[in-house]
Design an enzyme around this catalytic site. Structure first.
Site, PDB file in Angstrom:
ATOM      1  CG  HIS A 166      -1.358   3.833   4.109  1.00  0.00           C
ATOM      2  ND1 HIS A 166      -2.008   3.313   5.192  1.00  0.00           N
ATOM      3  CD2 HIS A 166      -0.779   2.768   3.463  1.00  0.00           C
ATOM      4  CE1 HIS A 166      -1.850   1.999   5.222  1.00  0.00           C
ATOM      5  NE2 HIS A 166      -1.097   1.647   4.197  1.00  0.00           N
TER       6      HIS A 166
ATOM      7  CB  SER B  97      -0.952   0.006   1.201  1.00  0.00           C
ATOM      8  OG  SER B  97      -0.243  -0.161   2.413  1.00  0.00           O
TER       9      SER B  97
END
Length: 285
Positions: free
Chosen positions: A265, A36
């Site tokens: 993230h 990711s």
């Protein structure tokens, strides 16, 4: 110089971009691999395998836009582990093929970010938030992971995660002997010290330990890259962009993100900046 738009075609989870008119003659095939941290950017602009959260504003797409290879294949996928380099990955409503399927002997450039899901950082750091309520002024998470005089996270990094990353990189070099391989480590989610509340529910005393865990992981990524002659891009070593920073300088989004990415993230500001680090590293090697 005006650049032609990238033409995209998605086939069985593999996204191939061709830019023949102005392609850099030195880069034929560019393959992007990883989890990711490699896949995301702006989740309002996704493409490819549904459930991979692959963004057109991820690091690899920015790199491809700058370098303009003749072919660009983006295999990155959220939740990918080192095993998914050679084993298909089931995601929401689809299956992402083994990422190494895109790596051919004539591949010229490969970027990769992998290993965080092997360490399982969300579950690893999960107990730290719960433990925080039991000791607001101490370092409960550090004590939990170092009870008995052994740092269990450090032990896992050396004896479990390092060998997996090393095996992936060796196999990658075997598949594409002439390729330039670029290992991109993870941006720092936490500062070296201080409170990160409410961006993350860790007490002040645990922040240095948790920062140190990710620092060791980032170092492992680069050390194993050097063993196979790959280029290492030390994103972790760029300070001042952790999730405790305000919107703007912040590269990693906190529990409640202000940008269109998942918590903990990179946002698209980060991916564009990381891509510049990658292209600079390529230009100097």
């Amino acid at each position: 110089m005006r650049r032609l738009p990238i033409m995209l075609a998605a086939v069985a989870g593999i996204v191939l971009a061709t830019v023949p008119a102005h392609a850099d003659p030195g880069i034929g095939r560019y393959v992007a691999l990883g989890d990711s941290y490699a896949a995301v950017g702006d989740l309002l602009d996704q493409y490819g395998t549904p459930g991979c959260f692959r963004s057109r504003k991820n690091v690899a797409n920015y790199v491809a836009a700058e370098l303009r290879p003749a072919e660009f294949v983006d295999m990155t996928c959220g939740d990918a582990t080192t095993a998914n380099m050679t084993v298909a990955q089931s995601v929401t409503l689809a299956v992402n093929p083994p990422q190494f399927d895109a790596v051919t002997p004539d591949t010229d450039l490969i970027t990769i970010s992998i290993g965080g899901n092997d360490l399982n950082l969300p579950n690893t750091f999960g107990p730290c938030g719960a433990l925080a309520v039991t000791d607001l002024d101490g370092n409960p998470c550090e004590r939990y992971y170092t009870a008995g005089g052994v740092d269990r996270l450090g032990d896992r990094l050396e004896n479990e995660i390092r060998p997996r990353i090393a095996a992936v990189l060796r196999a990658l070099r075997d598949r594409a002997p002439a390729a330039r391989i670029v290992m991109v480590n993870y941006a720092s989610p936490l500062p070296e010290s201080g409170s990160c509340y409410p961006a993350a529910s860790f007490v002040r005393g645990d922040v240095p330990y948790l920062h140190g865990v990710v620092a060791r992981f980032a170092a492992v990524q680069l050390e194993e890259a050097r063993w196979i002659g790959a280029i290492g891009v030390d994103v972790f070593g760029v300070p001042g962009h952790d999730m405790c920073q305000p919107v703007g300088p912040r590269w990693i989004e906190p529990l409640v993100p202000a940008a269109a990415t998942t918590p903990f993230h990179p946002n698209s500001t980060a991916t564009a900046a990381i891509a510049r680090l990658v292209t600079a590293a390529l230009n100097s090697n």
